[in-house]
Design a protein around this motif. Structure first.
Motif, PDB file in Angstrom:
ATOM      1  N   UNK A   1       0.809  -1.223   0.000  1.00 28.36           N
ATOM      2  CA  UNK A   1       0.000   0.000   0.000  1.00 28.36           C
ATOM      3  C   UNK A   1       0.843   1.274   0.000  1.00 28.36           C
ATOM      4  N   UNK A   2       2.149   1.145   0.201  1.00 25.36           N
ATOM      5  CA  UNK A   2       3.025   2.320   0.128  1.00 25.36           C
ATOM      6  C   UNK A   2       3.305   2.727  -1.331  1.00 25.36           C
ATOM      7  N   UNK A   3       2.989   1.832  -2.278  1.00 26.95           N
ATOM      8  CA  UNK A   3       3.076   2.149  -3.715  1.00 26.95           C
ATOM      9  C   UNK A   3       4.477   2.559  -4.173  1.00 26.95           C
ATOM     10  N   UNK A   4       5.474   1.909  -3.612  1.00 25.47           N
ATOM     11  CA  UNK A   4       6.860   2.187  -4.018  1.00 25.47           C
ATOM     12  C   UNK A   4       7.069   1.770  -5.475  1.00 25.47           C
ATOM     13  N   UNK A   5       6.321   0.767  -5.905  1.00 25.88           N
ATOM     14  CA  UNK A   5       6.426   0.326  -7.302  1.00 25.88           C
ATOM     15  C   UNK A   5       6.048   1.448  -8.263  1.00 25.88           C
ATOM     16  N   UNK A   6       5.071   2.292  -7.870  1.00 25.76           N
ATOM     17  CA  UNK A   6       4.666   3.403  -8.731  1.00 25.76           C
ATOM     18  C   UNK A   6       5.805   4.413  -8.889  1.00 25.76           C
ATOM     19  N   UNK A   7       6.578   4.609  -7.826  1.00 24.38           N
ATOM     20  CA  UNK A   7       7.721   5.527  -7.910  1.00 24.38           C
ATOM     21  C   UNK A   7       8.795   4.958  -8.834  1.00 24.38           C
ATOM     22  N   UNK A   8       9.041   3.664  -8.724  1.00 21.97           N
ATOM     23  CA  UNK A   8      10.033   3.028  -9.614  1.00 21.97           C
ATOM     24  C   UNK A   8       9.593   3.150 -11.070  1.00 21.97           C
ATOM     25  N   UNK A   9       8.306   2.903 -11.328  1.00 22.46           N
ATOM     26  CA  UNK A   9       7.791   3.007 -12.703  1.00 22.46           C
ATOM     27  C   UNK A   9       7.925   4.439 -13.230  1.00 22.46           C
ATOM     28  N   UNK A  10       7.583   5.406 -12.380  1.00 22.90           N
ATOM     29  CA  UNK A  10       7.663   6.814 -12.804  1.00 22.90           C
ATOM     30  C   UNK A  10       9.098   7.196 -13.138  1.00 22.90           C
ATOM     31  N   UNK A  11      10.020   6.838 -12.278  1.00 20.16           N
ATOM     32  CA  UNK A  11      11.424   7.189 -12.499  1.00 20.16           C
ATOM     33  C   UNK A  11      12.004   6.493 -13.725  1.00 20.16           C
ATOM     34  N   UNK A  12      11.578   5.276 -13.965  1.00 30.73           N
ATOM     35  CA  UNK A  12      12.118   4.523 -15.107  1.00 30.73           C
ATOM     36  C   UNK A  12      11.782   5.191 -16.432  1.00 30.73           C
ATOM     37  N   UNK A  13      10.745   6.026 -16.445  1.00 31.13           N
ATOM     38  CA  UNK A  13      10.328   6.711 -17.668  1.00 31.13           C
ATOM     39  C   UNK A  13      11.020   8.060 -17.856  1.00 31.13           C
TER      40      UNK A  13
END
Length: 402
Positions: free
Chosen positions: A239-251
């Protein structure tokens, strides 16, 4: 003033990592004691069959990732009387078999009688009774009000119990004078669910004195940035959504960046695999659990702090990041929405929205030094208004004036 605090969660510092509780309530109690109030704590600990508390740590972590809360060691929930910063704490277990279930009337009655006997023994006549977490605090405080006739309050940490017909919150609120919430967004939800005439008061956590002593306003790190340093600090859970940060940065391809992930949790392996899949593992540093001094060092070197959690009640780490002069990105309608004002003292992003997060980070990196400096300064100024002293004082004022 004599303050009786009832809570489902109270951290026993003597147990170290064996007690996985948050120390939210400890902070208020500690500050009230420093301010000259007499405080007594009743910890209504949720106690499962002993075998549950003693399952292997690996299984506990897996369960925590799914349930959203950690299972403490049995020593952290069994009955105990001890001192915490000069305050007497009585831990009285309430046995449960099912998480989030509510205790029956007979269980509440026994707990109330035990509390009354304790207060009599301690010669403690409260001027105010306040509680944290809905159940069993609402049930117990409602009963205690009929005996002590003092000011009563409850601070809710979510809406999980009050929107259940099993709790019958309206019944207990008749004997509770003041109702609080942990964030502005939750106060609005609670007002709607309970159809209240006015908004519950907002009971934010404060920033420990050492944060303001140890961190200094530093805007110089935003001059001539070669590599943008971005950081997350907290548990590695879904629920901390760290995966969303990784996805955003990868772009983001047109700037140099590094992402520090500080903390441990059940999601670490899948986050590492995601970083590999998106070809950015070399820019992401998994620190694991580190010392307090190391966290401070990392934040002092950080430009952008990101945590866009789902249903975050309140995150003290946001304020710590602002104290460390970080540009801070939090969730819209989350625990610090209302404290963080978008583009004024920080930034707000829809929870788990990697597309919006990418846009926010790119916009930050395009801003000039003077613009970033102003936002960082506003963030630091905000933190100064949320010292432990000020929020503890406000808490009592809200209880008496709601």
């Amino acid at each position: 003033m004599r303050i009786l605090m009832l809570t489902s969660v109270y951290k026993d510092e003597s147990l170290g990592n064996k007690d996985t509780s948050t120390n939210i309530v400890n902070s208020f109690v500690k500050e009230w004691k420093k301010q000259g109030h007499e405080v007594l704590v009743i910890h209504n600990s949720h106690c499962y069959p002993r075998v549950i508390h003693e399952i292997p740590e690996k299984i506990k972590k897996s369960l925590a990732a799914r349930m959203g809360f950690a299972i403490s060691d049995f020593n952290a929930v069994k009955e105990k009387e001890y001192q915490d910063n000069g305050v007497k704490v009585f831990r009285f277990p309430i046995k449960k078999f099912i998480p989030h279930s509510q205790p029956g009337d007979s269980v509440i009655k026994r707990q109330v009688n035990k509390i009354i006997a304790t207060l009599k023994k301690e010669k403690f006549e409260p001027d105010v009774i306040t509680g944290h977490w809905a159940s069993p605090q609402m049930e117990i405080i409602s009963e205690l009000k009929t005996i002590y006739h003092c000011k009563t309050a409850v601070v809710l940490h979510g809406t999980g119990y009050i929107d259940s017909p099993k709790l019958n919150a309206e019944k207990y609120l008749k004997n509770i004078d003041s109702l609080g919430a942990r964030s502005l967004s939750q106060a609005k939800q609670i007002k709607e669910i309970l159809q209240l005439e006015k908004l519950p008061f907002v009971c934010n956590s404060g920033v420990p004195d050492e944060y303001l002593k140890n961190y200094r306003l530093n805007t110089e790190k935003y001059r001539d940035i070669e590599t943008w340093k971005i950081t997350y600090v907290g548990r590695l859970v879904s629920y901390k959504n760290i995966d969303a940060t990784i996805k955003a940065l990868s772009e983001i391809k047109d700037i140099r960046w590094e992402f520090n992930i500080v903390g441990e949790g059940a999601s670490r392996t899948e986050l590492e695999e995601l970083a590999q899949k998106l070809n950015c593992a070399d820019k992401i540093h998994f620190w694991g659990r580190v010392s307090r001094d190391k966290v401070m060092q990392i934040l002092e070197d950080t430009h952008v702090f990101v945590m866009i959690s789902t249903n975050e009640i309140f995150g003290l780490v946001y304020l710590e990041a602002m104290a460390a002069s970080c540009l801070t990105i939090a969730s819209k309608n989350g625990g610090v929405d209302g404290i963080i004002i978008n583009t004024d003292n920080g930034f707000l992003c829809h929870e788990a929205d990697d597309g919006e997060l990418r846009q926010i980070i790119e916009n930050i990196t395009r801003n000039d030094y003077d613009t970033l400096k102003k936002i960082v300064e506003q963030g630091y100024k905000t933190v100064e208004e949320y010292s432990d002293y000020k929020v503890a004082e406000k808490y009592l004022n809200d209880v008496f004036n709601w």
